[in-house]
Design a protein around this motif. Structure first.
Motif, mmCIF file in Angstrom:
data_model
loop_
_atom_site.group_PDB
_atom_site.id
_atom_site.type_symbol
_atom_site.label_atom_id
_atom_site.label_comp_id
_atom_site.label_asym_id
_atom_site.label_seq_id
_atom_site.Cartn_x
_atom_site.Cartn_y
_atom_site.Cartn_z
ATOM 1 N N CYS A 103 0.848 -1.191 0.000
ATOM 2 C CA CYS A 103 0.000 0.000 0.000
ATOM 3 C C CYS A 103 0.885 1.243 0.000
ATOM 4 N N HIS A 105 0.202 4.063 1.222
ATOM 5 C CA HIS A 105 0.049 4.912 2.409
ATOM 6 C C HIS A 105 1.016 4.541 3.530
ATOM 7 N N HIS A 106 1.287 3.231 3.666
ATOM 8 C CA HIS A 106 2.143 2.777 4.771
ATOM 9 C C HIS A 106 3.334 1.960 4.298
ATOM 10 N N CYS A 174 -1.695 -3.264 6.785
ATOM 11 C CA CYS A 174 -1.758 -1.984 7.512
ATOM 12 C C CYS A 174 -3.036 -1.878 8.339
#
Ligand code: ZN
Length: 213
Positions: A103, A105-106, A174
């Protein structure tokens, strides 16, 4: 020992030729990435010089290159090299394609299965290539919805199919390891193109195949 260490013969999967640090006689894969990972280890309170972590920056650099190798690949090339003319009128479905992505985002893994269907328009593609197209887009920093759309669009465009359907089911670490800590939830995303988008019966036929054990 006065002898210089021999240059590595390991063929790198990344775009860096392995070299050796003359002082430590240790392999250097990507000095800049390794330096950053070393800093990261220090920042989280670790000792990058302890035995177990000594080669970790090197391993992380290699792993990262592999996990993001999709940026160097072209779905168009993969599809166009494996397309052949065939008068198939029926839906082609490749189910349960395992995939692993990260991902954006993380930078944590999300993974699961992709199901791909298409309605050929005089041309089909080798089945293993469908799985490779999934990997081309999975091995990048992603959000699941975009990944799903990119697989569908690439097949639609380069295969010239009447329609393409992609459904992806994934577990996001996540969400499992941090944040809401929902270990058992999966995220399902879908992208329908052409006849799969326009015709409810075609879509239903595809979804029916997915439910069959
Ligand atoms: Zn995330």
């Amino acid at each position: 020992m006065s002898q210089k260490p021999a240059l590595s013969r390991v063929v790198s999967h990344g775009h860096y030729a392995p070299t050796f640090d003359a002082e430590t006689a240790e392999e250097v894969y990507d000095a800049e990435k390794e330096r950053l990972v070393r800093s990261l280890l220090e920042e989280i309170g670790e000792d990058p010089d302890r035995e177990g972590l000594r080669r970790t920056p090197l391993r992380v650099a290699k792993a990262l290159d592999f996990l993001t190798s999709g940026y160097q690949l072209s779905a168009e090339e993969i599809i166009k090299k494996a397309v052949f003319e065939e008068e198939v009128k029926e839906m082609v479905i490749v189910r349960d394609i395992e995939f692993y992505s990260m991902c954006e985002h993380h930078m944590l893994p999300f993974f699961g299965h992709a199901h791909v269907g298409y309605l050929p328009n005089g041309r089909v593609v080798g089945l293993s290539k469908v799985a490779r197209v999934v990997d081309v887009f999975a091995r990048r920093l992603q959000v699941q919805e975009r990944l799903t759309n990119q697989v569908a669009d690439a097949l639609m465009e380069h295969l010239g199919a009447h329609g393409v359907a992609v459904v992806m089911e994934a577990s996001h670490t996540c969400m499992m390891m941090r944040g809401v800590q929902k270990q058992n939830s999966t995220t399902v995303s879908s992208a329908m193109r052409g006849t799969f988008e326009e015709d409810a019966r075609t879509r239903a036929e595809f979804m029916g195949f997915l439910r069959r054990g």
